[in-house]
Scaffold this motif. Structure first.
Motif, short mmCIF file in Angstrom:
data_model
loop_
_atom_site.label_atom_id
_atom_site.label_comp_id
_atom_site.label_asym_id
_atom_site.label_seq_id
_atom_site.Cartn_x
_atom_site.Cartn_y
_atom_site.Cartn_z
N HIS A 263 0.87 -1.38 -0.03
CA HIS A 263 0.10 -0.11 -0.01
C HIS A 263 0.86 1.45 -0.04
N TYR A 264 0.92 2.08 -0.95
CA TYR A 264 1.90 3.07 -1.38
C TYR A 264 1.01 4.61 -0.97
N GLY A 265 1.61 5.24 -0.18
CA GLY A 265 1.10 6.29 0.00
C GLY A 265 1.83 7.92 -0.80
N PHE A 266 1.07 8.81 -0.80
CA PHE A 266 1.99 10.25 -1.32
C PHE A 266 3.06 10.64 -0.45
N HIS A 267 4.14 10.81 -1.12
CA HIS A 267 5.45 11.01 -0.81
C HIS A 267 6.22 11.81 -1.66
N ALA A 268 6.08 12.95 -1.91
CA ALA A 268 6.73 13.75 -2.89
C ALA A 268 7.49 14.91 -2.65
N PRO A 269 8.59 14.75 -1.68
CA PRO A 269 9.12 16.03 -0.92
C PRO A 269 9.65 17.08 -1.83
N ASP A 270 9.71 16.83 -3.35
CA ASP A 270 10.53 17.92 -4.18
C ASP A 270 9.47 18.45 -4.72
N THR A 271 8.06 18.13 -4.64
CA THR A 271 7.09 19.00 -5.44
C THR A 271 6.81 20.55 -4.90
N PRO A 272 6.69 21.24 -5.84
CA PRO A 272 6.76 22.76 -5.53
C PRO A 272 5.23 23.10 -4.68
N VAL A 273 4.29 22.00 -4.99
CA VAL A 273 2.75 22.39 -4.37
C VAL A 273 2.73 20.98 -3.44
N PRO A 274 2.24 21.08 -2.12
CA PRO A 274 2.00 19.64 -1.62
C PRO A 274 0.83 19.23 -2.03
N GLY A 275 0.60 17.86 -2.17
CA GLY A 275 -0.43 16.94 -2.55
C GLY A 275 -0.79 16.87 -4.07
N ILE A 276 0.28 17.46 -4.96
CA ILE A 276 -0.15 17.27 -6.32
C ILE A 276 1.56 17.12 -6.93
N GLU A 277 1.42 16.03 -7.99
CA GLU A 277 2.79 16.02 -8.85
C GLU A 277 2.08 15.80 -10.21
N VAL A 278 2.88 16.38 -11.18
CA VAL A 278 2.83 16.32 -12.48
C VAL A 278 3.84 15.68 -13.26
N THR A 279 3.95 14.57 -13.81
CA THR A 279 5.24 14.24 -14.31
C THR A 279 4.37 13.33 -15.86
N ASP A 280 5.25 12.43 -16.45
CA ASP A 280 4.90 11.58 -17.43
C ASP A 280 5.26 10.16 -17.27
N LEU A 281 4.74 9.33 -18.02
CA LEU A 281 4.89 7.84 -17.78
C LEU A 281 6.63 7.52 -18.12
N ALA A 282 7.07 8.40 -19.12
CA ALA A 282 8.17 7.75 -19.46
C ALA A 282 9.44 8.46 -18.44
N ILE B 229 -0.91 13.26 -10.36
CA ILE B 229 -1.11 12.38 -9.39
C ILE B 229 -1.31 13.65 -8.23
N PHE B 230 -2.36 13.18 -7.48
CA PHE B 230 -3.02 14.26 -6.52
C PHE B 230 -3.86 13.59 -5.38
N THR B 231 -3.54 14.26 -4.17
CA THR B 231 -4.46 13.46 -3.03
C THR B 231 -5.59 13.98 -2.85
N THR B 232 -6.51 13.22 -2.06
CA THR B 232 -7.95 13.92 -1.82
C THR B 232 -7.91 15.10 -1.00
N ASP B 233 -7.00 15.36 -0.43
CA ASP B 233 -6.61 16.58 0.53
C ASP B 233 -6.28 17.66 -0.44
N PHE B 234 -5.69 17.68 -1.52
CA PHE B 234 -5.44 18.82 -2.32
C PHE B 234 -6.56 19.48 -2.52
N PRO B 235 -6.30 21.00 -2.10
CA PRO B 235 -7.30 21.76 -2.17
C PRO B 235 -8.26 22.19 -3.26
N PRO B 236 -9.49 21.88 -3.27
CA PRO B 236 -10.15 22.19 -4.46
C PRO B 236 -10.31 23.63 -4.63
#
Length: 307
Positions: free
Chosen positions: A28-47, A116-123
């Motif tokens: 079970h993996y949780g969200f852990h992206a310490p380098d993201t500029p905005v907590p709770g969301i990361e934008v990347t690509d499959l490559a 990728i984004f968490t359910t807590d990312f502010p709408p």
């Protein structure tokens, strides 16, 4: 444990660190992206994802506690979500929700934006928070040759462009509005089996109640009483939305949860039976065999490579 700054991290979740006497449970993996500029969301690509995370990790069956929204723009492959394998090709939109079981398949190299984004990312104000919190909904759309593909690509590009701005210039407010626009756009995409009638609202209310109560009752009459509908009304709504009567929708949800628990926990079958509202493990076993054609034990071994 997945390293290299990717969002997958098995240090969280109710089953973190648990191992059984045989094969271990699905991680079970949780969200852990310490380098993201905005907590709770990361934008990347499959490559990029394949470069940062070992193929054996991606190809291992796992579940996450965040949303993953992916648009395939090149290449082909396959992806399994909740034990259903979907083909991926340009124009495929894939939405994996928190708690779903998934795996990437070897032998293909699909590419495209991976959000990728968490359910807590502010709408955004008045944004689609109901979509972020919904544990059910469509998983795959085929937009190849569809006029909705171009605006979908454009919305992904807008999110990616904002996320990729220089450090200190990325706006959380802009990202939340762009994400809201993307999710609202996805909500209205056509999907096989989707209903456009009044039955759609009835089905949505039923599914919400089903998520609350599937572990307590499998009787269509109980849902009808709780919601103030007749069983016939619920059946019409389910048929319009899924092509299946209400009892099959209820059973499918119970079986899905049973599969998830068998695959990603070490709980004994008797304990899973109790969690799902069965008074006896034998009753649960009979029910599971009737709906899947295999025993709970055989299903667990197959998911863990043991048979």
């Amino acid at each position: 444990m997945v390293k290299n700054g990717h969002v997958l991290d098995d240090a969280s979740g109710p089953n973190a660190g648990r191992t059984g006497p045989g094969n271990p449970p699905i991680p079970h993996y949780g969200f852990h992206a310490p380098d993201t500029p905005v907590p709770g969301i990361e934008v990347t690509d499959l490559a990029t994802l394949r470069q940062r995370v070992a193929g054996r990790v991606l190809q291992q069956v796992h579940r996450t506690d965040f949303h993953a929204l992916t648009l395939i723009t090149g290449g082909k492959g396959r992806h399994t979500v909740d034990f259903v394998t979907h083909p991926l090709r340009p124009g495929t939109l894939l939405w994996v929700r928190p708690g779903q079981v998934q795996r990437f398949h070897p032998g293909g190299r699909p590419d495209g934006p991976h959000l990728i984004f968490t359910t807590d990312f502010p709408p955004a104000p008045n944004g689609p928070s109901h979509l972020r919190g919904a544990p059910f909904g469509p998983t795959v759309w085929d937009l190849s040759g569809d006029p909705d593909l171009a605006p979908t690509c454009a919305l992904f590009s807008r999110v990616s462009a904002e996320y990729g701005r220089p450090p200190g210039r990325v706006s959380t407010e802009v990202l939340r509005f762009l994400l809201a626009a993307l999710l609202l756009h996805v909500e209205r995409l056509p999907h096989p089996g989707a209903s456009t009638s009044d039955a759609q609202g009835t089905y949505a209310r039923f599914r919400t109640e089903l998520e609350r109560s599937y572990h307590r009752t499998r009787r269509a009459e109980d849902y009808a009483t709780t919601l103030g509908y007749s069983v016939k009304s619920l059946t019409r709504a389910c048929l319009a939305a899924t092509g299946q009567p209400v009892k099959q929708v209820i059973d499918a949800r119970v079986v899905l949860q049973a599969k998830r628990l068998l695959a990603h926990t070490d709980d004994p079958v008797s304990g899973i039976a109790r969690q799902l509202g069965f008074s006896e493990a034998t009753n649960f076993g009979t029910y599971f065999v009737r709906h899947t054609g295999t025993t709970p034990g055989a299903f667990r071994r197959a998911q863990r490579g043991g048979g």
